[in-house]
Scaffold this motif. Structure first.
Motif, mmCIF file in Angstrom:
data_model
loop_
_atom_site.group_PDB
_atom_site.id
_atom_site.type_symbol
_atom_site.label_atom_id
_atom_site.label_comp_id
_atom_site.label_asym_id
_atom_site.label_seq_id
_atom_site.Cartn_x
_atom_site.Cartn_y
_atom_site.Cartn_z
ATOM 1 N N ASP A 134 0.795 -1.224 0.000
ATOM 2 C CA ASP A 134 0.000 0.000 0.000
ATOM 3 C C ASP A 134 0.833 1.282 0.000
ATOM 4 O OD1 ASP A 134 0.613 -1.239 2.435
ATOM 5 O OD2 ASP A 134 -1.116 -0.459 3.487
ATOM 6 N N ASP A 162 -1.506 -1.846 5.703
ATOM 7 C CA ASP A 162 -2.942 -1.740 5.958
ATOM 8 C C ASP A 162 -3.242 -0.910 7.202
ATOM 9 O OD1 ASP A 162 -4.021 -3.123 3.721
ATOM 10 O OD2 ASP A 162 -3.458 -5.028 4.629
ATOM 11 N N VAL A 163 -2.772 0.339 7.198
ATOM 12 C CA VAL A 163 -3.102 1.269 8.282
ATOM 13 C C VAL A 163 -4.619 1.319 8.438
ATOM 14 C CG1 VAL A 163 -3.023 3.689 9.016
ATOM 15 C CG2 VAL A 163 -0.990 2.624 8.037
ATOM 16 N N GLU A 164 -5.296 1.428 7.319
ATOM 17 C CA GLU A 164 -6.753 1.287 7.277
ATOM 18 C C GLU A 164 -7.047 -0.073 6.660
ATOM 19 O OE1 GLU A 164 -9.044 3.470 8.436
ATOM 20 O OE2 GLU A 164 -7.413 4.780 9.113
ATOM 21 N N PRO A 165 -7.981 -0.834 7.236
ATOM 22 C CA PRO A 165 -8.293 -2.141 6.654
ATOM 23 C C PRO A 165 -8.612 -2.019 5.163
ATOM 24 C CG PRO A 165 -9.414 -1.881 8.752
ATOM 25 C CD PRO A 165 -8.793 -0.540 8.420
ATOM 26 N N ASP A 167 -6.361 -1.310 2.750
ATOM 27 C CA ASP A 167 -5.454 -0.431 1.999
ATOM 28 C C ASP A 167 -4.691 -1.189 0.909
ATOM 29 O OD1 ASP A 167 -6.154 1.871 3.380
ATOM 30 O OD2 ASP A 167 -4.315 1.945 4.593
ATOM 31 N N ARG A 170 -6.983 -2.052 -1.987
ATOM 32 C CA ARG A 170 -7.265 -0.834 -2.757
ATOM 33 C C ARG A 170 -6.065 -0.455 -3.622
ATOM 34 N NH1 ARG A 170 -10.331 0.096 1.732
ATOM 35 N NH2 ARG A 170 -8.695 1.105 2.938
#
Length: 182
Positions: A134, A162-165, A167, A170
């Motif tokens: 990411d 994956d700081v944000e689930p 990532d 995406r």
């Protein structure tokens, strides 16, 4: 090599500081070692290039300088070296990025000789592996597409922060949407 296409393997920031036990570990970052070495040993690639995050001790991205990251991949430190399980004897070039005080270094193409190396060797396509999906894998793959290269990201050879689930997923979708394959 795919139908007369010269292909390079790009190993992105597979460094000691980015694996478990390092200063900025990517979860399961060390788990890609077997796949990356398998690709290195294959006869598929004309060229194997590894990138390194290679920061000065006062790099702008570091918390002490007001940046978001803890100290990591400081030039000439053990953490900045390529991961010990990576077979370095088969790597043709090591490209350092993020070596200037303000250089982000997310992409292997940023203020580096990577583009020139690939052109000099007549490379048309790259397979991208490494850390983190990411961040640096994403940035390098997108820049490779902008350079006019065919880009494949080997899903088994990458891991993300994956700081944000989601990532990493995406990032892979963005690469595919820009014309790369995953």
């Amino acid at each position: 090599m795919i139908a007369d296409v010269a292909e390079a393997l790009l190993i992105i920031d597979f460094q000691n500081d980015f694996v478990p036990g390092g200063a900025l570990p990517v979860p399961d970052g060390d788990a890609i070692a077997e796949r990356v070495n398998e690709l290195i040993y294959s006869s598929r690639f004309e060229l194997v290039v590894a990138t390194r995050d290679w920061h000065p001790a006062d790099h702008a991205s570091l918390v002490e300088q007001g940046g978001p990251w803890p100290p990591h991949c400081v030039q000439r430190s053990p953490g900045a070296e390529l991961y010990s399980s990576l077979d370095r004897s088969r790597i043709d070039y090591v490209v350092d990025v993020g070596s200037g005080h303000d250089d982000d270094g997310y992409s292997g193409f940023e203020k580096s000789e990577l583009s020139e190396i690939l052109r000099r060797h007549g490379i048309d396509a790259v397979t991208v592996v490494g850390l983190a999906t990411d961040y640096c894998v994403r940035a390098t793959a997108l820049d490779a597409l902008r350079e006019g290269l065919r880009v494949t990201v080997d899903r088994a050879g990458v891991r993300g922060i994956d700081v944000e689930p989601g990532d990493s997923e995406r990032a892979l979708a963005e690469i595919a949407g820009a014309g790369g394959s995953v």
